[in-house]
Design an enzyme around this catalytic site. Structure first.
Site, PDB file in Angstrom:
ATOM      1  N   SER A  14       1.095  -6.277  -2.974  1.00 19.28           N
ATOM      2  CA  SER A  14       2.337  -5.511  -2.804  1.00 19.28           C
ATOM      3  C   SER A  14       3.618  -6.333  -2.920  1.00 19.28           C
ATOM      4  CB  SER A  14       2.317  -4.770  -1.480  1.00 19.28           C
ATOM      5  OG  SER A  14       2.242  -5.682  -0.412  1.00 19.28           O
ATOM      6  N   HIS A  70      -1.327   0.899  -2.969  1.00 19.12           N
ATOM      7  CA  HIS A  70      -0.136   0.976  -3.825  1.00 19.12           C
ATOM      8  C   HIS A  70      -0.434   1.549  -5.212  1.00 19.12           C
ATOM      9  CE1 HIS A  70       3.124  -0.738  -1.465  1.00 19.12           C
ATOM     10  NE2 HIS A  70       2.210  -1.523  -0.910  1.00 19.12           N
ATOM     11  N   LYS A 108       1.927   6.640   1.084  1.00 18.46           N
ATOM     12  CA  LYS A 108       2.789   6.181  -0.013  1.00 18.46           C
ATOM     13  C   LYS A 108       2.888   7.318  -1.036  1.00 18.46           C
ATOM     14  CE  LYS A 108       1.410   1.388   0.937  1.00 18.46           C
ATOM     15  NZ  LYS A 108       2.379   1.093   1.997  1.00 18.46           N
TER      16      LYS A 108
HETATM   17  C1  PLP Z   1      -2.535  -2.852   0.466  1.00 18.15           C
HETATM   18  C2  PLP Z   1      -2.175  -2.075   1.710  1.00 18.15           C
HETATM   19  N1  PLP Z   1      -3.145  -1.691   2.531  1.00 18.15           N
HETATM   20  C3  PLP Z   1      -2.883  -0.989   3.643  1.00 18.15           C
HETATM   21  C4  PLP Z   1      -1.593  -0.647   3.979  1.00 18.15           C
HETATM   22  C5  PLP Z   1      -1.348   0.130   5.249  1.00 18.15           C
HETATM   23  O1  PLP Z   1      -1.160   1.485   4.941  1.00 18.15           O
HETATM   24  P1  PLP Z   1      -0.774   2.509   6.076  1.00 18.15           P
HETATM   25  O2  PLP Z   1       0.713   2.601   6.092  1.00 18.15           O
HETATM   26  O3  PLP Z   1      -1.445   3.786   5.705  1.00 18.15           O
HETATM   27  O4  PLP Z   1      -1.310   1.956   7.352  1.00 18.15           O
HETATM   28  C6  PLP Z   1      -0.549  -1.024   3.156  1.00 18.15           C
HETATM   29  C7  PLP Z   1       0.835  -0.658   3.515  1.00 18.15           C
HETATM   30  O5  PLP Z   1       1.804  -1.280   3.207  1.00 18.15           O
HETATM   31  C8  PLP Z   1      -0.841  -1.761   1.986  1.00 18.15           C
HETATM   32  O6  PLP Z   1       0.137  -2.160   1.159  1.00 18.15           O
END
Ligand code: PLP
Length: 395
Positions: A183, A211, A242
């Site tokens: 990310s 993402h 997202k």
């Molecule tokens: C790769 C990845 N996994 C998990 C998450 C966590 O997602 P959530 O907001 O649903 O907890 C994110 C959030 O930024 C992320 O970028």
């Protein structure tokens, strides 16, 4: 009363964060998110949200949430297995399974919870867990909760992954996890190569596609569809927070027995409330919309390519890629933060990230493009970047 020493400790830590410029402040939005948001009484271009498809405030999504409140209520006051499951949750799980071509899906309150609750039920001391050094914090925490032998390989080091897999052959079972999109970089994980290695060394590959779900691929199925390996990834975790509604929620999707065991043993599902009905209904609508018509995914992809090209033409350093996360590398942390503030003054809301979130000397402004941005919005952003970039000697 909290002990004075604890409060003093917190005060000193906060002072340290401020001194190192890693103390985070929140801007307060005065309305919903979209291509533009209202902050401090004025509208600014939103270039720092995960609202990739523009579904966060789409009329169909908002109507679905509103309708669910009326039909299903605000919440269930319970975890799933006691009395927290409605047909809505089953329908959303079935839609996600259909979307991924998987046998079954389990919902969580977030992808954080999905990742944190994944490894411990599946692996014990005799097993091996392989993870890329740059994987998301929720994966890191999930790994910490699991007793399996850990192999943390340097980011992108495929030779290192193969070596770890060879060593892990002595273990009973092996699971390897990678982000589909990293990310901070907007960089695709090497899914084809990892799938080859997973098959060669009898290892289950899991992709956290938070993402990329709804974002990449011909029909928005994500990074695996983009790379042509959809049928070679047995398990995905991802978020509903997202592209797919932008509110909250996460899931693990894969083979029925694996998902069934998670329902029995995954602590971040067992001991926390079920997803609020309005949130579940909104995400169900998001999957229906994308399965009916993938054009929002194609639009965010073409917007991302357009913005990447225009920013490169303007002289900015943009790492190669296709994803709507577009990092603009400026080097110094103080410069990234000052440029973010200057861009905000020019009506563009974009976040700056510096050390230790990214390596020293690689501070950046991380732009995130949405399907709801128009070409005029993107041109406005490029012009603001050029003006601020010249002032700070970046272009
Ligand atoms: C790769 C990845 N996994 C998990 C998450 C966590 O997602 P959530 O907001 O649903 O907890 C994110 C959030 O930024 C992320 O970028």
């Amino acid at each position: 009363m909290a002990s004075t020493s604890l409060v003093d400790f917190c005060r000193a830590e906060i002072a340290g964060l401020k001194e190192s410029r890693t103390y985070k402040t929140e801007r307060v939005l005065e309305g919903p998110t979209g291509a533009r948001v209202r902050v401090d009484g004025r509208d600014v271009l939103m270039l720092t949200s995960n609202n990739y498809l523009g579904f966060a405030n789409h009329p169909r999504i908002v109507d679905a949430a509103r309708g669910a409140l009326g039909r299903w209520g605000n919440g269930l006051g319970s975890v799933r297995f006691i009395c927290g499951t409605q047909q809505l949750h089953k329908d959303l799980e079935a839609a996600i399974s259909r979307f991924f071509g998987a046998e079954d899906t389990i919902l969580y309150m977030s992808c954080w919870n999905a990742n944190e609750g994944l490894f411990q039920p599946l692996l014990a001391e005799e097993d091996a867990l392989l993870t890329d050094g740059l994987n998301h914090a929720s994966i890191i925490d999930g790994v910490r909760l699991c007793k399996a032998k850990r192999f943390i390989t340097p980011h992108g080091d495929l030779a290192g992954v193969e070596k770890a897999l060879q060593e892990a052959q002595a273990c009973r079972r092996r699971l390897m996890i990678t982000d589909g999109i990293f990310s901070m970089e907007g960089e695709l994980g090497p899914l084809r190569e990892l799938a080859d290695l997973a098959e060669k060394y009898d290892t289950t590959l899991v992709v956290d596609d938070s993402h990329a779900t709804g974002v990449l691929g011909r029909t928005g199925r994500g990074s695996a569809e983009e790379l042509g390996v959809m049928d070679r990834i047995p398990v995905f975790t991802s978020t509903l927070g997202k592209a797919m509604g932008s509110a909250a929620g996460g899931f693990t999707t894969g083979p029925a027995p694996l998902v069934d065991l998670l329902r029995q043993r995954s602590r971040t599902s067992l001991f926390t409330n079920s997803l609020p009905p309005a949130v579940a209904a909104a995400s169900l609508e998001a999957f229906r919309m994308l399965m009916e018509d993938p054009s929002p995914a194609l639009k965010v992809q073409s917007n991302a390519l357009y913005f990447r090209r225009r920013m490169k033409e303007a002289g900015f350093t943009i790492p190669a890629g296709i994803h709507p996360i577009v990092p603009v590398i400026v080097g110094d942390t103080a410069k990234a933060l000052a440029m973010s503030a200057a861009l905000f003054e020019k009506g563009v809301y974009v976040s700056g990230f510096g050390f230790p979130v990214v390596p020293q000397g690689h501070a950046r402004l991380r732009c995130q493009i949405s399907a709801v941005h128009t070409e005029a919005d993107l041109e406005e952003a490029v012009s603001a970047f050029v003006a601020v970039g010249k002032k700070f000697g970046v272009v």
